[in-house]
Design a protein around this motif. Sequence first.
Motif, mmCIF file in Angstrom:
data_model
loop_
_atom_site.group_PDB
_atom_site.id
_atom_site.type_symbol
_atom_site.label_atom_id
_atom_site.label_comp_id
_atom_site.label_asym_id
_atom_site.label_seq_id
_atom_site.Cartn_x
_atom_site.Cartn_y
_atom_site.Cartn_z
ATOM 1 N N PHE A 100 0.834 -1.210 0.000
ATOM 2 C CA PHE A 100 0.000 0.000 0.000
ATOM 3 C C PHE A 100 0.865 1.256 0.000
ATOM 4 C CE2 PHE A 100 -2.219 3.379 2.315
ATOM 5 C CZ PHE A 100 -3.385 3.473 1.574
ATOM 6 N N VAL A 101 1.917 1.249 0.805
ATOM 7 C CA VAL A 101 2.827 2.406 0.858
ATOM 8 C C VAL A 101 3.452 2.651 -0.513
ATOM 9 C CG1 VAL A 101 5.029 3.219 1.783
ATOM 10 C CG2 VAL A 101 3.326 2.212 3.315
ATOM 11 N N THR A 102 3.955 1.596 -1.132
ATOM 12 C CA THR A 102 4.594 1.734 -2.441
ATOM 13 C C THR A 102 3.593 2.181 -3.499
ATOM 14 O OG1 THR A 102 6.221 0.044 -1.874
ATOM 15 C CG2 THR A 102 5.914 0.513 -4.218
ATOM 16 N N GLN A 103 2.404 1.639 -3.450
ATOM 17 C CA GLN A 103 1.373 2.009 -4.418
ATOM 18 C C GLN A 103 1.054 3.501 -4.359
ATOM 19 O OE1 GLN A 103 -2.453 0.258 -3.581
ATOM 20 N NE2 GLN A 103 -3.221 0.600 -5.655
ATOM 21 N N ASN A 104 1.091 4.073 -3.171
ATOM 22 C CA ASN A 104 0.660 5.460 -2.980
ATOM 23 C C ASN A 104 1.807 6.424 -2.693
ATOM 24 O OD1 ASN A 104 -2.477 5.406 -2.960
ATOM 25 N ND2 ASN A 104 -1.887 3.631 -1.726
ATOM 26 N N LEU A 105 3.005 6.074 -3.148
ATOM 27 C CA LEU A 105 4.159 6.953 -2.942
ATOM 28 C C LEU A 105 4.018 8.289 -3.653
ATOM 29 C CD1 LEU A 105 7.323 4.658 -3.163
ATOM 30 C CD2 LEU A 105 6.548 5.992 -1.189
ATOM 31 N N THR A 106 3.233 8.322 -4.713
ATOM 32 C CA THR A 106 3.022 9.550 -5.471
ATOM 33 C C THR A 106 1.535 9.704 -5.762
ATOM 34 O OG1 THR A 106 3.224 8.494 -7.642
ATOM 35 C CG2 THR A 106 5.264 9.281 -6.617
ATOM 36 N N ILE A 146 -9.394 9.613 -4.872
ATOM 37 C CA ILE A 146 -9.745 10.795 -4.079
ATOM 38 C C ILE A 146 -8.955 10.828 -2.770
ATOM 39 C CG2 ILE A 146 -11.601 11.917 -2.785
ATOM 40 C CD1 ILE A 146 -13.541 10.896 -4.959
ATOM 41 N N ALA A 147 -8.856 9.694 -2.090
ATOM 42 C CA ALA A 147 -8.113 9.617 -0.830
ATOM 43 C C ALA A 147 -6.632 9.900 -1.052
ATOM 44 C CB ALA A 147 -8.303 8.242 -0.193
ATOM 45 N N ASN A 148 -6.076 9.353 -2.126
ATOM 46 C CA ASN A 148 -4.671 9.575 -2.461
ATOM 47 C C ASN A 148 -4.402 11.048 -2.730
ATOM 48 O OD1 ASN A 148 -2.712 9.986 -4.931
ATOM 49 N ND2 ASN A 148 -1.954 8.161 -3.892
ATOM 50 N N TRP A 149 -5.229 11.681 -3.521
ATOM 51 C CA TRP A 149 -5.031 13.097 -3.848
ATOM 52 C C TRP A 149 -5.209 13.977 -2.605
ATOM 53 C CZ3 TRP A 149 -6.798 15.171 -9.234
ATOM 54 C CH2 TRP A 149 -6.252 14.360 -10.237
ATOM 55 N N TRP A 188 -2.007 13.713 -0.376
ATOM 56 C CA TRP A 188 -0.849 14.450 -0.888
ATOM 57 C C TRP A 188 -1.105 15.952 -0.973
ATOM 58 C CZ3 TRP A 188 3.567 12.575 -0.202
ATOM 59 C CH2 TRP A 188 3.809 11.214 -0.294
ATOM 60 N N PHE A 189 -2.345 16.344 -1.178
ATOM 61 C CA PHE A 189 -2.685 17.783 -1.130
ATOM 62 C C PHE A 189 -2.354 18.324 0.255
ATOM 63 C CE2 PHE A 189 -5.111 21.343 -2.934
ATOM 64 C CZ PHE A 189 -5.321 22.116 -1.796
ATOM 65 N N ALA A 190 -2.766 17.590 1.276
ATOM 66 C CA ALA A 190 -2.521 18.035 2.646
ATOM 67 C C ALA A 190 -1.027 18.075 2.960
ATOM 68 C CB ALA A 190 -3.244 17.116 3.628
ATOM 69 N N VAL A 191 -0.298 17.051 2.541
ATOM 70 C CA VAL A 191 1.147 16.993 2.799
ATOM 71 C C VAL A 191 1.869 18.161 2.148
ATOM 72 C CG1 VAL A 191 3.265 15.695 2.318
ATOM 73 C CG2 VAL A 191 1.236 14.502 3.148
ATOM 74 N N PHE A 192 1.611 18.394 0.869
ATOM 75 C CA PHE A 192 2.320 19.456 0.151
ATOM 76 C C PHE A 192 1.884 20.839 0.628
ATOM 77 C CE2 PHE A 192 2.507 16.118 -3.350
ATOM 78 C CZ PHE A 192 3.759 15.689 -2.956
ATOM 79 N N ILE A 222 3.421 20.952 -7.776
ATOM 80 C CA ILE A 222 3.561 19.501 -7.852
ATOM 81 C C ILE A 222 2.376 18.848 -8.551
ATOM 82 C CG2 ILE A 222 3.627 17.398 -6.458
ATOM 83 C CD1 ILE A 222 5.484 18.818 -4.547
ATOM 84 N N PHE A 223 1.160 19.275 -8.245
ATOM 85 C CA PHE A 223 -0.005 18.700 -8.917
ATOM 86 C C PHE A 223 0.014 19.039 -10.406
ATOM 87 C CE2 PHE A 223 -1.327 17.470 -4.888
ATOM 88 C CZ PHE A 223 -2.589 16.893 -4.873
ATOM 89 N N GLY A 224 0.411 20.252 -10.740
ATOM 90 C CA GLY A 224 0.507 20.626 -12.150
ATOM 91 C C GLY A 224 1.562 19.813 -12.873
ATOM 92 N N ALA A 225 2.707 19.611 -12.224
ATOM 93 C CA ALA A 225 3.786 18.814 -12.825
ATOM 94 C C ALA A 225 3.363 17.364 -13.002
ATOM 95 C CB ALA A 225 5.030 18.895 -11.944
ATOM 96 N N ALA A 226 2.563 16.862 -12.060
ATOM 97 C CA ALA A 226 2.060 15.493 -12.187
ATOM 98 C C ALA A 226 1.193 15.348 -13.433
ATOM 99 C CB ALA A 226 1.257 15.113 -10.942
ATOM 100 N N GLY A 227 0.442 16.389 -13.747
ATOM 101 C CA GLY A 227 -0.365 16.370 -14.966
ATOM 102 C C GLY A 227 0.500 16.348 -16.214
ATOM 103 N N VAL A 228 1.598 17.100 -16.184
ATOM 104 C CA VAL A 228 2.540 17.089 -17.311
ATOM 105 C C VAL A 228 3.131 15.695 -17.487
ATOM 106 C CG1 VAL A 228 4.734 17.998 -18.174
ATOM 107 C CG2 VAL A 228 3.076 19.539 -17.091
ATOM 108 N N TRP A 229 3.513 15.064 -16.377
ATOM 109 C CA TRP A 229 4.052 13.700 -16.447
ATOM 110 C C TRP A 229 3.017 12.737 -17.018
ATOM 111 C CZ3 TRP A 229 2.391 9.129 -14.204
ATOM 112 C CH2 TRP A 229 3.258 8.028 -14.344
ATOM 113 N N ALA A 230 1.761 12.885 -16.597
ATOM 114 C CA ALA A 230 0.704 11.981 -17.053
ATOM 115 C C ALA A 230 0.515 12.056 -18.564
ATOM 116 C CB ALA A 230 -0.608 12.310 -16.349
#
Length: 359
Positions: free
Chosen positions: A113-119, A211-214, A217-221, A233-241
């Motif tokens: 679970f930790v590895t799955q949700n690292l990002t 939703i839980a994952n986002w 990470w929203f709270a962390v960042f 970071i969220f914008g960059a994630a969209g570029v990566w996607a």
Amino acid sequence: MAFIHDVLEAPSYGWKNADGELSKPTQKQLLREFLSRINIFKDKKNWLSFTAWMMVVALSPFLYFFIFEYFSVSRLIIAFVYSMMVMGTHGTIWYHRYCTHGAYKFRNNFWRFVTQNLTLKIIPEEIYAISHHVHHALSDTPGDPYNAQGGFLYCFLADANHQPVNRNLTEKHFERCIKLMKHTGVTTNTYKQYQKWGSIANPLHMIVGVIANWAFWFAVFYLLGGIGLVCAIFGAAGVWAVGVRTFNYEGHGKGDDKRREGVDYNTKDMSINQVWPGIVAGEWHNNHHLYPKSARSGFKPYQVDSAWYYIKFMSLIGAVTHYHDAKAQFYKDYVRPDIKAIVEPAYCPLTGEKLLLTE
């Protein structure tokens, strides 16, 4: 082979043409297929492809606000490292080496679970893993969901056009898909639910998980750097996607044979080792096609493999209990025979004198 050929939903233009060769649709056909495949009003079974692309759309406002409201050089550097290296490496660790190939095993579900949700979670495991099995079985031939010979758009839109699971699987083939996904921890449908939703993954569980994952990470960042860091970071994630959808086109020579002697040892398909994906994500693609179940694909000294470093670290702390490392096999099969031929002394068959080896 029937399962491999039938497990994915064939596009309207088919995998093969009348001559049995790769069907190469026009850009108009590809775009029409794409719009049809994400249209949930036409068919709710399109929900998975629709969700995958809507996640990209949902990240675009963050990119806008980062560029026009919260831009700074430091945030740009963080965004670049996060998208190119962190998300790229995680894609290799999770989707590629674990979900598809099972190259290593976790001690328990917690570490999985930790590895799955690292990002930030953007790519549904089902779309990636099942179709990637097909990619390896039919690489660069008709039926390969992202066959580079089909062109850039053929690969770029593949997650909607070519990668979704066939919606008319028999119960036997459906169960085989379940087995391919079981180790990932993804909550799967029953066969009856699959017939309703057209997917292996359960819609409710997948969407709640995203939703839980986002939210996490929203709270962390936000706590680390405020809304500016969140947007970066969220914008960059969209570029990566978006960018990651171009990889297999590039990684298979854009449809041409770009393999190099002494660099690309796998000759069964057009996969190539590229320095940039290798350095930022541990994705030495030709090596990977050579030993797909290896937890390491950076075999040579210069082939940095950040995904392998994570897996090895997890092994050292006991989070990973088993992994397969094909480096020794690679040297035995492809490098040491060459070295042996060079280093072993040669002798003149007539005089028995040692010969000097020159280039």
